[in-house]
Design an enzyme around this catalytic site. Structure first.
Site, PDB file in Angstrom:
ATOM      1  N   ASP A 189       0.852  -1.194   0.000  1.00 52.59           N
ATOM      2  CA  ASP A 189       0.000   0.000   0.000  1.00 52.59           C
ATOM      3  C   ASP A 189       0.885   1.240   0.000  1.00 52.59           C
ATOM      4  O   ASP A 189       2.109   1.157  -0.205  1.00 52.59           O
ATOM      5  CB  ASP A 189      -1.022  -0.041   1.159  1.00 52.59           C
ATOM      6  CG  ASP A 189      -0.402   0.177   2.534  1.00 52.59           C
ATOM      7  OD1 ASP A 189       0.842   0.342   2.606  1.00 52.59           O
ATOM      8  OD2 ASP A 189      -1.149   0.170   3.527  1.00 52.59           O
TER       9      ASP A 189
ATOM     10  N   CYS B 214       2.938  -3.484   4.044  1.00 50.96           N
ATOM     11  CA  CYS B 214       2.146  -2.281   4.333  1.00 50.96           C
ATOM     12  C   CYS B 214       2.863  -1.559   5.464  1.00 50.96           C
ATOM     13  O   CYS B 214       4.082  -1.711   5.607  1.00 50.96           O
ATOM     14  CB  CYS B 214       0.685  -2.635   4.634  1.00 50.96           C
ATOM     15  SG  CYS B 214       0.398  -3.634   6.113  1.00 50.96           S
TER      16      CYS B 214
ATOM     17  N   THR C 179       2.616  -1.976   8.810  1.00 52.59           N
ATOM     18  CA  THR C 179       3.074  -2.973   9.786  1.00 52.59           C
ATOM     19  C   THR C 179       3.291  -4.354   9.181  1.00 52.59           C
ATOM     20  O   THR C 179       3.901  -5.218   9.810  1.00 52.59           O
ATOM     21  CB  THR C 179       2.020  -3.152  10.898  1.00 52.59           C
ATOM     22  OG1 THR C 179       0.804  -3.595  10.271  1.00 52.59           O
ATOM     23  CG2 THR C 179       1.771  -1.852  11.644  1.00 52.59           C
TER      24      THR C 179
ATOM     25  N   HIS D  48       8.544 -24.877   8.354  1.00 59.54           N
ATOM     26  CA  HIS D  48       7.579 -25.614   9.182  1.00 59.54           C
ATOM     27  C   HIS D  48       6.124 -25.413   8.764  1.00 59.54           C
ATOM     28  O   HIS D  48       5.321 -26.327   8.909  1.00 59.54           O
ATOM     29  CB  HIS D  48       7.718 -25.207  10.652  1.00 59.54           C
ATOM     30  CG  HIS D  48       8.991 -25.701  11.273  1.00 59.54           C
ATOM     31  ND1 HIS D  48       9.247 -25.585  12.618  1.00 59.54           N
ATOM     32  CD2 HIS D  48      10.080 -26.302  10.726  1.00 59.54           C
ATOM     33  CE1 HIS D  48      10.445 -26.104  12.886  1.00 59.54           C
ATOM     34  NE2 HIS D  48      10.984 -26.535  11.751  1.00 59.54           N
TER      35      HIS D  48
ATOM     36  N   ARG E  19       7.038   0.448   8.160  1.00 63.88           N
ATOM     37  CA  ARG E  19       7.233   1.340   9.307  1.00 63.88           C
ATOM     38  C   ARG E  19       7.930   0.607  10.461  1.00 63.88           C
ATOM     39  O   ARG E  19       8.130   1.181  11.529  1.00 63.88           O
ATOM     40  CB  ARG E  19       5.886   1.897   9.781  1.00 63.88           C
ATOM     41  CG  ARG E  19       5.259   2.828   8.750  1.00 63.88           C
ATOM     42  CD  ARG E  19       3.860   3.267   9.139  1.00 63.88           C
ATOM     43  NE  ARG E  19       3.331   4.159   8.121  1.00 63.88           N
ATOM     44  CZ  ARG E  19       2.030   4.308   7.856  1.00 63.88           C
ATOM     45  NH1 ARG E  19       1.137   3.637   8.544  1.00 63.88           N
ATOM     46  NH2 ARG E  19       1.639   5.140   6.912  1.00 63.88           N
TER      47      ARG E  19
ATOM     48  N   HIS F 215       5.505 -31.744   9.780  1.00 61.93           N
ATOM     49  CA  HIS F 215       5.001 -30.398   9.476  1.00 61.93           C
ATOM     50  C   HIS F 215       3.894 -30.451   8.418  1.00 61.93           C
ATOM     51  O   HIS F 215       2.972 -29.648   8.445  1.00 61.93           O
ATOM     52  CB  HIS F 215       6.142 -29.497   9.019  1.00 61.93           C
ATOM     53  CG  HIS F 215       7.232 -29.392  10.045  1.00 61.93           C
ATOM     54  ND1 HIS F 215       7.008 -28.835  11.287  1.00 61.93           N
ATOM     55  CD2 HIS F 215       8.522 -29.807  10.031  1.00 61.93           C
ATOM     56  CE1 HIS F 215       8.133 -28.897  11.998  1.00 61.93           C
ATOM     57  NE2 HIS F 215       9.066 -29.487  11.257  1.00 61.93           N
TER      58      HIS F 215
HETATM   59  C1  RB5 Z   1      -1.909   2.606   6.312  1.00 61.81           C
HETATM   60  O1  RB5 Z   1      -1.788   3.843   6.910  1.00 61.81           O
HETATM   61  C2  RB5 Z   1      -1.694   1.510   7.367  1.00 61.81           C
HETATM   62  O2  RB5 Z   1      -2.797   1.403   8.195  1.00 61.81           O
HETATM   63  C3  RB5 Z   1      -1.387   0.205   6.692  1.00 61.81           C
HETATM   64  O3  RB5 Z   1      -0.275   0.359   5.886  1.00 61.81           O
HETATM   65  C4  RB5 Z   1      -1.073  -0.979   7.567  1.00 61.81           C
HETATM   66  O4  RB5 Z   1      -0.100  -0.685   8.519  1.00 61.81           O
HETATM   67  C5  RB5 Z   1      -2.199  -1.725   8.128  1.00 61.81           C
HETATM   68  O5  RB5 Z   1      -2.039  -2.804   8.704  1.00 61.81           O
END
Ligand code: RB5
Length: 151
Positions: free
Chosen positions: A8, A65, A67, A98, A109, A133
């Site tokens: 994203d 994305c 996280t 596994h 981030r 497994h």
């Molecule tokens: C986008 O701002 C953010 O929410 C997305 O990239 C992600 O971290 C969601 O899990």
């Protein structure tokens, strides 16, 4: 090996670097993600890459994305997808060895470029070990079948 990569707006720059890295290593990489100046809701991209795997358009996926969690959740809604979100290479490797993970996900981030490269390298260098497994992965598929039958 064909790899589908998706991201994203939180992960455009890291996605571009990971495409370069994987391409330099000889993988065929298909970009399902968005590019600079675009925005998207992460479930759309997670679904698209997950579907590309179950439809045999690509063999594996990389999802990024903010996280790594949201986009992995979306992919994991698809039967046959085992997406692992992680922030270090040991989990990335074990998820393939596994759990026969077919998507590796991480957060732009959360991890820097060198860690992201180490994660994808560990994931793609690892092989599923089968044996006990396989039985456990089969049990995951059984859950999908039971839930489908209840619908
Ligand atoms: C986008 O701002 C953010 O929410 C997305 O990239 C992600 O971290 C969601 O899990």
């Amino acid at each position: 090996m064909r790899i589908g990569i998706g991201n994203d707006h939180a992960a455009v720059e890291l996605k571009n670097e990971i495409i370069k890295h994987l391409t330099n290593k000889g993988y065929e990489v298909i970009n399902f993600g968005i590019n600079e100046g675009e925005t998207v809701d992460y479930p759309e991209i997670g679904e698209e890459v997950g579907r590309a795997i179950v439809d045999n358009i690509v063999d594996y996926g990389v999802l990024i994305c903010g996280t790594g969690f949201g986009i992995s959740l979306a992919a994991n809604k698809i039967n046959g997808i085992r997406a692992c979100v992680c922030s270090e290479p040991v989990t990335a490797s074990l998820s393939k060895r596994h759990n026969n993970a077919n998507i590796i996900a991480f957060g732009a981030r959360i991890v820097g470029l060198e860690m992201a490269k180490a994660i994808v390298d560990s994931f793609f260098d690892a092989e599923f070990e089968g044996g006990r497994h396989q039985r456990r992965v089969n049990l995951l598929t059984d859950i999908e079948e039971r839930v489908k039958a209840e619908d």
